[in-house]
Design a protein around this motif. Structure first.
Motif, PDB file in Angstrom:
ATOM      1  N   TYR A   4      38.760 -23.348  81.615  1.00 51.48           N
ATOM      2  CA  TYR A   4      37.721 -22.149  82.039  1.00 51.48           C
ATOM      3  C   TYR A   4      38.535 -20.784  82.336  1.00 51.48           C
ATOM      4  O   TYR A   4      37.730 -19.887  82.004  1.00 51.48           O
ATOM      5  CB  TYR A   4      37.375 -22.620  83.470  1.00 51.48           C
ATOM      6  N   TYR A  47      37.367 -28.858  90.365  1.00 51.98           N
ATOM      7  CA  TYR A  47      38.520 -27.809  90.017  1.00 51.98           C
ATOM      8  C   TYR A  47      39.646 -28.583  89.095  1.00 51.98           C
ATOM      9  O   TYR A  47      40.570 -28.299  89.309  1.00 51.98           O
ATOM     10  CB  TYR A  47      39.153 -27.539  91.298  1.00 51.98           C
ATOM     11  N   TRP A  76      33.452 -25.258  86.687  1.00 48.82           N
ATOM     12  CA  TRP A  76      34.939 -25.573  87.330  1.00 48.82           C
ATOM     13  C   TRP A  76      34.686 -26.320  88.647  1.00 48.82           C
ATOM     14  O   TRP A  76      35.336 -27.191  88.937  1.00 48.82           O
ATOM     15  CB  TRP A  76      35.580 -24.311  87.507  1.00 48.82           C
ATOM     16  N   GLY A  86      41.495 -26.159  84.945  1.00 50.44           N
ATOM     17  CA  GLY A  86      41.252 -24.747  85.357  1.00 50.44           C
ATOM     18  C   GLY A  86      41.626 -23.699  83.932  1.00 50.44           C
ATOM     19  O   GLY A  86      41.088 -22.892  83.942  1.00 50.44           O
TER      20      GLY A  86
END
Length: 584
Positions: free
Chosen positions: A543, A537, A532, A540
């Motif tokens: 993940y 990022y 991630w 999200g």
């Protein structure tokens, strides 16, 4: 009785009072009516059924209001497992009822007198034949049982099409739209499935794309010199700087100074105002509570001795594992659960007899002193200690007592109301006191010659409804959406960095930072966080779904996942179990 049930829920439930939707009214009234019908069958007295059934409904709504106020969560089916907790800890729970407890007791006495009079009066009237009464009993029990289990047409009657505003993952918002009784029925129907079926293909696909990293973590050799590990779960800890007109670090300077030397950031936790064991479960196992939406209290039914929790993993590496909690060992079922998770020793309230208190509970300073004394006397091997504090436990509207002057020159915002000021003075006084204790504890702990790692985190925000309504948060979010804080520091060099996490990420962070082997789900958590971060990022949710499904898969098969995402490891229950010694 049917008309009385409709009128009663309309009167008691604000979600229904401001609108008139017959479909919602009958779905909320039905459980109350069936209880009245059951009482009628048992007693053969109509007035008795009306008054006693109505009184029970009123009591349930009152208890629900208390829970919503303090935890921002309605009564849930899983709360039934706590009935014995309430009976054995009435003094503790009474703090949360305030004036309601006195009113409830007075109402109970008055109701008993009225019910006795009605019982005598109706005893002179003609009652239904026992066959008819038996029919009502059987019918009401059958309908109640099938209703709450969602058997037959009941599941469709309370399905999404009938309750379009119901969302299982947001129970407080749901009952505010569909009504408390209807929401309780729906949540009871959903609670039958405790572990959702995992998407095995999703987990295996992720494993296939990251198999080298997963294998590397699973086969990693631990350091030759293992550190002592101390984890502090701080009750209701957060930095009030997230509130408007308040600055960061003013009330927790020691935490901020320590955090700047290690890894720190915001911490997303799965509870608000209470329900500590939800965060505790995540930080001990790494499993996200979101992966098990129907499980309210994980220490009742979900936890098992097979789980590769942090203390169990460390015990396998030669650690001595000890829990320190200056409260009742039976509370939250810890006495039974902690040995299953791998704690070899546990010290509860009686071990702290005579210890210094700060207000209602044992002070953080006394708890920290106790931990240090046992660490230094615990032999030469590596130690893992988890301390669960109690000093700043709610409710936060008491007299601050001996801590009246601890705030010193730290001014409170002028926008606080009288009620908000009362809450903040009590909470902040204990926060400042606990922060000073933390500073002293960390100084002595990290001054020891042995390599030592300290992890500190807040389990949830405190329930300060008046203060939060007065001040609001900097991001204008709701209190249930806000974050606590955490830090990971060491007396060996540790590159400082800021990293926002969820509480279920803390075990993997701890193992990864020290360099301990991470097998099973723990490896998936670390690799998913790493992937991630490499993805800047983004995505999200994707993940998160990998982690939720990996947790569901591992818990369902009761074995640690292998590097291919399969439950192919040797069952954990076949591994040697650490011995357990407990001291009250």
């Amino acid at each position: 009785m049917a008309l009385a049930s409709v009128a009663l829920v309309w009167w008691l439930d604000l979600a229904l009072r401001w609108t008139f939707e017959p479909a919602l009214l009958w779905r909320n009234a039905l459980p109350v009516f069936l209880v009245m019908l059951l009482i009628y069958g048992l007693s053969g007295r109509a007035l008795m059924a009306l008054l006693l059934g109505g009184g029970i409904a009123r009591l349930v709504f009152e208890v629900n209001a208390i829970k919503e106020l303090n935890l921002d969560e309605p009564l849930l089916p899983g709360d039934l497992v706590l009935w014995h907790q309430v009976l054995h800890n009435m003094g503790f729970f009474a703090h949360y009822t305030g004036h309601r407890l006195v009113l409830l007791l007075l109402a109970l006495l008055a109701a008993m007198a009225v019910l006795w009079a009605i019982w005598r009066l109706e005893g002179r009237w003609r009652r239904p034949h026992w066959v008819a009464r038996a029919s009502w009993i059987v019918l009401s029990l059958l309908l109640l049982g099938t209703l709450y289990r969602g058997i037959g047409p009941w599941r469709e009657a309370y399905a999404d099409e009938a309750l379009p505003d119901f969302q299982l993952w947001d129970p407080i918002d749901s009952v505010q739209h569909v009504g408390f009784m209807a929401g309780l029925v729906r949540m009871s129907q959903e609670a039958d499935t405790t572990i959702p079926k995992a998407d095995e293909l999703l987990v295996r696909d992720f494993a296939a794309r990251h198999i080298a990293d997963l294998k590397a973590r699973m086969t990693r050799q631990p350091p030759a010199d293992l550190p002592d590990i101390v984890v502090v779960q701080s009750e209701a800890f957060f930095d009030p700087g997230v509130l408007k007109d308040m600055d960061y670090g003013v009330f927790v300077p020691n935490f901020e100074q320590l955090a700047a030397t290690g890894i720190t950031g915001n911490l997303t936790t799965p509870t608000y105002g209470g329900g500590t064991i939800r965060t505790e479960f995540e930080t001990l196992t790494g499993y996200p509570m979101q992966a098990f939406p129907s499980v309210v209290y994980p220490y009742y039914g979900l936890v098992g001795g097979w789980m590769p929790a942090v203390p169990r993993r460390l015990a396998a590496l030669g650690y001595s594992t000890t829990l320190y909690h200056p409260f009742s060992g039976s509370f939250w079922n810890r006495r039974q659960t902690m040995p299953e998770l791998g704690f070899q020793h546990a010290y509860y309230r009686q071990a702290f007899a005579g210890a210094e208190r700060a207000g209602e509970y044992i002070s953080d300073r006394a708890l920290f002193d106790y931990v240090l004394a046992h660490l230094d006397d615990g032999g030469s091997g590596p130690h893992y200690a988890m301390a669960i504090t109690m000093e700043n436990h709610g409710p936060w509207d008491f007299d601050v007592g001996m801590l009246a002057n601890v705030l010193g020159r730290r001014p409170l915002p002028k926008s606080l109301s009288a009620a908000g000021t009362e809450e903040m003075v009590y909470y902040l006084s204990h926060l400042v006191n606990g922060d000073a204790a933390l500073g002293d504890f960390a100084k002595r702990l990290l001054a020891r010659p042995r390599w030592t790692v300290l992890m500190f985190y807040g389990d949830h925000l405190p329930a300060l409804p008046s203060a939060f309504a007065d001040l609001h948060f900097d991001d204008d979010g709701l209190e249930v959406q806000e974050h606590t804080r955490y830090m990971l520091v060491s007396n060996r060099p540790l590159a400082p960095r800021k990293l926002d996490l969820s509480s279920y990420d803390l075990p993997a962070l701890l193992f990864d930072t020290i360099g301990l082997p991470e097998d099973g789900y723990l490896a998936f958590d670390s690799v998913a966080r790493q992937a991630w971060a490499q993805n800047h990022y983004q995505d999200g949710v994707k993940y998160g779904q990998v982690l939720f499904n990996a947790a569901q898969l591992e818990v369902a098969c009761r074995r640690k996942l292998d590097a291919a995402g399969d439950c192919g490891s040797v069952p954990s229950q076949d591994q040697p179990q650490p011995g357990v010694a407990r001291k009250e």
